[in-house]
Design a protein around this motif. Structure first.
Motif, mmCIF file in Angstrom:
data_model
loop_
_atom_site.group_PDB
_atom_site.id
_atom_site.type_symbol
_atom_site.label_atom_id
_atom_site.label_comp_id
_atom_site.label_asym_id
_atom_site.label_seq_id
_atom_site.Cartn_x
_atom_site.Cartn_y
_atom_site.Cartn_z
ATOM 1 N N GLN A 48 0.822 -1.207 0.000
ATOM 2 C CA GLN A 48 0.000 0.000 0.000
ATOM 3 C C GLN A 48 0.858 1.260 0.000
ATOM 4 O O GLN A 48 0.546 2.220 -0.712
ATOM 5 C CB GLN A 48 -0.973 0.032 1.172
ATOM 6 N N ARG A 49 1.938 1.291 0.766
ATOM 7 C CA ARG A 49 2.807 2.476 0.754
ATOM 8 C C ARG A 49 3.411 2.697 -0.636
ATOM 9 O O ARG A 49 3.554 3.831 -1.089
ATOM 10 C CB ARG A 49 3.893 2.352 1.816
ATOM 11 N N LEU A 50 3.742 1.612 -1.322
ATOM 12 C CA LEU A 50 4.265 1.717 -2.682
ATOM 13 C C LEU A 50 3.188 2.271 -3.617
ATOM 14 O O LEU A 50 3.464 3.108 -4.478
ATOM 15 C CB LEU A 50 4.750 0.343 -3.153
ATOM 16 N N SER A 51 1.961 1.854 -3.411
ATOM 17 C CA SER A 51 0.843 2.362 -4.207
ATOM 18 C C SER A 51 0.616 3.849 -3.954
ATOM 19 O O SER A 51 0.397 4.622 -4.891
ATOM 20 C CB SER A 51 -0.424 1.558 -3.865
ATOM 21 N N ILE A 52 0.691 4.254 -2.706
ATOM 22 C CA ILE A 52 0.518 5.676 -2.356
ATOM 23 C C ILE A 52 1.604 6.521 -3.018
ATOM 24 O O ILE A 52 1.319 7.570 -3.608
ATOM 25 C CB ILE A 52 0.526 5.862 -0.821
ATOM 26 N N ALA A 53 2.840 6.073 -2.928
ATOM 27 C CA ALA A 53 3.951 6.814 -3.542
ATOM 28 C C ALA A 53 3.794 6.882 -5.056
ATOM 29 O O ALA A 53 4.071 7.911 -5.673
ATOM 30 C CB ALA A 53 5.280 6.164 -3.173
ATOM 31 N N THR A 54 3.340 5.790 -5.664
ATOM 32 C CA THR A 54 3.139 5.759 -7.121
ATOM 33 C C THR A 54 2.014 6.706 -7.526
ATOM 34 O O THR A 54 2.127 7.433 -8.517
ATOM 35 C CB THR A 54 2.849 4.324 -7.593
ATOM 36 N N ALA A 55 0.928 6.722 -6.751
ATOM 37 C CA ALA A 55 -0.188 7.634 -7.040
ATOM 38 C C ALA A 55 0.275 9.085 -6.977
ATOM 39 O O ALA A 55 -0.167 9.923 -7.763
ATOM 40 C CB ALA A 55 -1.328 7.391 -6.062
ATOM 41 N N ALA A 56 1.193 9.386 -6.066
ATOM 42 C CA ALA A 56 1.679 10.755 -5.905
ATOM 43 C C ALA A 56 2.522 11.223 -7.086
ATOM 44 O O ALA A 56 2.728 12.424 -7.260
ATOM 45 C CB ALA A 56 2.478 10.865 -4.609
ATOM 46 N N LEU A 57 3.011 10.290 -7.893
ATOM 47 C CA LEU A 57 3.819 10.671 -9.058
ATOM 48 C C LEU A 57 3.017 11.398 -10.126
ATOM 49 O O LEU A 57 3.565 12.161 -10.903
ATOM 50 C CB LEU A 57 4.465 9.429 -9.693
ATOM 51 N N GLU A 58 1.734 11.109 -10.195
ATOM 52 C CA GLU A 58 0.854 11.706 -11.201
ATOM 53 C C GLU A 58 1.341 11.493 -12.625
ATOM 54 O O GLU A 58 1.398 12.420 -13.430
ATOM 55 C CB GLU A 58 0.644 13.194 -10.937
ATOM 56 N N VAL A 59 1.719 10.270 -12.943
ATOM 57 C CA VAL A 59 2.041 9.917 -14.325
ATOM 58 C C VAL A 59 0.968 8.959 -14.811
ATOM 59 O O VAL A 59 0.344 8.255 -14.019
ATOM 60 C CB VAL A 59 3.454 9.282 -14.465
ATOM 61 N N SER A 60 0.755 8.931 -16.101
ATOM 62 C CA SER A 60 -0.261 8.043 -16.642
ATOM 63 C C SER A 60 0.183 6.586 -16.504
ATOM 64 O O SER A 60 1.374 6.294 -16.379
ATOM 65 C CB SER A 60 -0.532 8.357 -18.117
ATOM 66 N N ARG A 61 -0.782 5.690 -16.555
ATOM 67 C CA ARG A 61 -0.455 4.266 -16.406
ATOM 68 C C ARG A 61 0.443 3.779 -17.533
ATOM 69 O O ARG A 61 1.232 2.874 -17.355
ATOM 70 C CB ARG A 61 -1.726 3.432 -16.332
ATOM 71 N N ARG A 62 0.333 4.388 -18.686
ATOM 72 C CA ARG A 62 1.172 3.986 -19.818
ATOM 73 C C ARG A 62 2.564 4.615 -19.736
ATOM 74 O O ARG A 62 3.508 4.086 -20.302
ATOM 75 C CB ARG A 62 0.499 4.351 -21.130
ATOM 76 N N GLU A 63 2.665 5.742 -19.054
ATOM 77 C CA GLU A 63 3.954 6.416 -18.937
ATOM 78 C C GLU A 63 4.795 5.849 -17.796
ATOM 79 O O GLU A 63 6.023 5.927 -17.830
ATOM 80 C CB GLU A 63 3.739 7.922 -18.737
ATOM 81 N N LEU A 64 4.154 5.255 -16.790
ATOM 82 C CA LEU A 64 4.900 4.731 -15.640
ATOM 83 C C LEU A 64 5.978 3.727 -16.040
ATOM 84 O O LEU A 64 7.130 3.877 -15.613
ATOM 85 C CB LEU A 64 3.948 4.122 -14.601
ATOM 86 N N PRO A 65 5.681 2.714 -16.861
ATOM 87 C CA PRO A 65 6.750 1.791 -17.250
ATOM 88 C C PRO A 65 7.909 2.485 -17.979
ATOM 89 O O PRO A 65 9.068 2.107 -17.800
ATOM 90 C CB PRO A 65 6.049 0.783 -18.160
ATOM 91 N N ASN A 66 7.607 3.508 -18.773
ATOM 92 C CA ASN A 66 8.671 4.261 -19.457
ATOM 93 C C ASN A 66 9.543 5.007 -18.452
ATOM 94 O O ASN A 66 10.772 5.031 -18.570
ATOM 95 C CB ASN A 66 8.083 5.255 -20.459
ATOM 96 N N LEU A 67 8.905 5.618 -17.467
ATOM 97 C CA LEU A 67 9.628 6.334 -16.423
ATOM 98 C C LEU A 67 10.533 5.371 -15.652
ATOM 99 O O LEU A 67 11.704 5.668 -15.396
ATOM 100 C CB LEU A 67 8.627 7.004 -15.477
ATOM 101 N N ILE A 68 9.995 4.215 -15.315
ATOM 102 C CA ILE A 68 10.771 3.196 -14.598
ATOM 103 C C ILE A 68 11.955 2.754 -15.448
ATOM 104 O O ILE A 68 13.094 2.695 -14.971
ATOM 105 C CB ILE A 68 9.876 2.005 -14.216
ATOM 106 N N ALA A 69 11.691 2.429 -16.701
ATOM 107 C CA ALA A 69 12.753 1.949 -17.591
ATOM 108 C C ALA A 69 13.851 2.999 -17.753
ATOM 109 O O ALA A 69 15.039 2.680 -17.636
ATOM 110 C CB ALA A 69 12.181 1.571 -18.958
ATOM 111 N N ASP A 70 13.467 4.243 -17.993
ATOM 112 C CA ASP A 70 14.466 5.305 -18.149
ATOM 113 C C ASP A 70 15.329 5.433 -16.900
ATOM 114 O O ASP A 70 16.542 5.606 -16.985
ATOM 115 C CB ASP A 70 13.787 6.649 -18.436
ATOM 116 N N THR A 71 14.698 5.346 -15.743
ATOM 117 C CA THR A 71 15.430 5.524 -14.484
ATOM 118 C C THR A 71 16.367 4.357 -14.204
ATOM 119 O O THR A 71 17.547 4.558 -13.912
ATOM 120 C CB THR A 71 14.441 5.701 -13.315
ATOM 121 N N ILE A 72 15.862 3.133 -14.303
ATOM 122 C CA ILE A 72 16.709 1.996 -13.911
ATOM 123 C C ILE A 72 17.771 1.673 -14.961
ATOM 124 O O ILE A 72 18.886 1.317 -14.607
ATOM 125 C CB ILE A 72 15.894 0.741 -13.532
ATOM 126 N N TYR A 73 17.440 1.814 -16.237
ATOM 127 C CA TYR A 73 18.433 1.497 -17.263
ATOM 128 C C TYR A 73 19.522 2.555 -17.364
ATOM 129 O O TYR A 73 20.625 2.278 -17.818
ATOM 130 C CB TYR A 73 17.775 1.290 -18.632
#
Length: 140
Positions: free
Chosen positions: A40-65
């Motif tokens: 749930q805390r991970l969900s709360i933090a993710t909701a606070a990002l305010e990125v679209s559901r389709r953009e979240l994987p791109n944001l993750i990929a850009d950051t980790i790669y």
């Protein structure tokens, strides 16, 4: 989205400064990711990002790669990064992300399913790289 999360959004710092090649990030264990409170805390933090559901994987990929430090398992062995799209099911609409974010307001009634653990690990890893202070709060 609830007004309760407006304060969280304001507190989010910008993406971490340049990567420190000497920095080591430890990924969350399956046990931690299956904890309803961590989930749930991970969900709360993710909701606070305010990125679209389709953009979240791109944001993750850009950051980790693009992370230049070392990523390891809790036992110290190297974590091999998976393909983010494959981890998120490769279905393209990423509806699971919307369902996941709903848990920011409604606590989960059960442990997350094992089939979504790698997705959760990537989201958690994103926070550990981009927002280390927020990640510490998530992991409490």
């Amino acid at each position: 989205m609830s007004k309760d999360f407006d304060g969280l959004r304001e507190e989010l710092p910008g993406t971490a400064a340049p990567n420190d090649p000497a920095r080591t990030v430890v990924v969350a264990s399956d046990t931690a990711l299956r904890s309803p409170s961590h989930f749930q805390r991970l969900s709360i933090a993710t909701a606070a990002l305010e990125v679209s559901r389709r953009e979240l994987p791109n944001l993750i990929a850009d950051t980790i790669y693009n992370f230049e430090g070392k990523i390891v398992w809790p036992n110290g062995t190297t974590y091999d990064l998976p393909d983010v799209d494959d981890a998120f099911g490769g279905e393209g609409s990423f509806r699971w992300v919307s369902d996941f974010i709903r848990f920011a307001e409604v606590p989960p009634r059960q442990h997350p399913q094992r089939r979504v653990i790698e997705r959760l690990r990537l989201i958690d890893l994103y926070f550990r790289i981009a927002y280390p202070e927020r990640a510490r709060l998530i992991a409490e």
